[in-house]
Design an enzyme around this catalytic site. Structure first.
Site, PDB file in Angstrom:
ATOM      1  N   TYR A 105       0.698  -1.198   0.006  1.00 39.65           N
ATOM      2  CA  TYR A 105      -0.018   0.032   0.114  1.00 39.65           C
ATOM      3  C   TYR A 105       0.891   1.095   0.008  1.00 39.65           C
ATOM      4  CZ  TYR A 105      -4.112  -2.585   0.159  1.00 39.65           C
ATOM      5  OH  TYR A 105      -5.219  -3.547  -0.135  1.00 39.65           O
TER       6      TYR A 105
ATOM      7  N   HIS B 128     -14.512   1.687  -0.602  1.00 33.13           N
ATOM      8  CA  HIS B 128     -13.527   0.696  -0.300  1.00 33.13           C
ATOM      9  C   HIS B 128     -12.205   1.241   0.551  1.00 33.13           C
ATOM     10  CE1 HIS B 128     -15.094  -1.968  -3.827  1.00 33.13           C
ATOM     11  NE2 HIS B 128     -15.783  -1.900  -2.710  1.00 33.13           N
TER      12      HIS B 128
ATOM     13  N   ASN C  41     -12.819   3.381  -5.610  1.00 32.29           N
ATOM     14  CA  ASN C  41     -11.334   3.709  -6.098  1.00 32.29           C
ATOM     15  C   ASN C  41     -11.029   4.189  -4.274  1.00 32.29           C
ATOM     16  OD1 ASN C  41     -11.832   3.151  -8.729  1.00 32.29           O
ATOM     17  ND2 ASN C  41     -12.035   5.076  -9.292  1.00 32.29           N
TER      18      ASN C  41
ATOM     19  N   THR D 225     -16.520   0.926 -14.229  1.00 28.29           N
ATOM     20  CA  THR D 225     -16.827  -0.299 -13.567  1.00 28.29           C
ATOM     21  C   THR D 225     -17.618  -1.366 -14.333  1.00 28.29           C
ATOM     22  OG1 THR D 225     -17.525  -1.293 -11.543  1.00 28.29           O
ATOM     23  CG2 THR D 225     -18.427   0.686 -12.104  1.00 28.29           C
ATOM     24  N   SER D 226     -17.375  -2.660 -14.512  1.00 25.84           N
ATOM     25  CA  SER D 226     -18.289  -3.364 -15.224  1.00 25.84           C
ATOM     26  C   SER D 226     -19.234  -4.166 -14.239  1.00 25.84           C
ATOM     27  CB  SER D 226     -17.305  -4.499 -16.118  1.00 25.84           C
ATOM     28  OG  SER D 226     -16.072  -5.082 -15.072  1.00 25.84           O
TER      29      SER D 226
END
Length: 233
Positions: A53, A104, A87, A171-172
């Site tokens: 990260y 998230h 994101n 985004t799918s």
């Protein structure tokens, strides 16, 4: 003012040079997802997770908002805009968007490992073993890992239900629970999906597909919404 709610994903950040979540091999920057994005991975090797990260944070700091981010920020001149993003970067905010919900988590923040309400802004891009919270426990990335609850989901649902226009970009719609937000949009509300890989959602009413990149599709969709709004005034 009408309200626009936007669900954004990795595709919009990718156009600013930020790596998408996983490649075709199921890896993220060469790492197994289980090793760097789960509580179990953290338990096995916290140093690896911290370094992973740190590199994502460093990459995000040098990235710049693209035209897609800017177009969304400019919508605030004529609409109430809420961006719900998957994101973890801050590109929406840096482009000027004032109401962003991070489903998230956020790379720029860290939190306590014993009290998740203790959240801190990180100064710089490095978080290391031995960096402690106010209660003396190790700090971890303020990221929602696989297997963890998504605390901002209820707030995201509330705003989704208030939308006059709903945009999905980059985004799918395969990551849940975020992908489930579409089901909370009222049937009569126009829904615009911008992504080169369009999901099969023929059952969703009032849906408009744009198989384009985030920046290209947003320019088109935002013009459509502005035109529709002017016709109704």
């Amino acid at each position: 003012m009408k309200k626009i709610v936007v669900l954004s994903g990795a595709g919009i950040s990718a156009e600013s040079g930020i790596s998408t979540f996983r490649d075709s091999g199921g890896l993220w920057e060469g790492h197994n997802i289980e090793d760097v994005a789960t509580p179990e991975g953290w338990g096995r090797n916290p140093e690896l997770v911290l370094d992973f990260y740190n590199q994502r944070r460093k990459q995000a700091l040098f990235a710049k908002p693209n035209i897609g981010h800017t177009v969304l920020a400019q919508l605030e001149q004529d609409f109430h805009v809420t961006i719900i993003t998957q994101n973890v970067d801050s590109l929406h905010e840096r482009a000027g968007s004032s109401h962003v919900i991070h489903l998230h988590g956020e790379l720029s923040k860290v939190r306590s490992t014993i009290d998740e309400s203790l959240i801190y802004e990180l100064d710089g891009w490095e978080l290391n073993l031995g960096d402690l919270c106010g209660k003396g426990s190790q700090l971890r990335p303020h990221i929602v890992w696989f297997g963890e609850a998504v605390p901002m989901m209820d707030l995201a649902i509330k705003h989704t239900q208030e939308a006059d226009f709903f945009i999905v970009v980059g985004t799918s719609l395969v990551v849940y629970p975020a992908a489930g937000l579409l089901s909370f949009v009222d049937n009569h509300i126009p829904k615009y999906i911008i992504d080169p890989n369009l999901p099969a959602l023929d059952h969703v009413p009032n849906l408009h597909y744009f198989p384009k990149s985030a920046t290209e599709g947003l320019a088109i969709v935002c013009d459509i919404i502005r035109s529709n709004n002017l016709r109704k005034i």
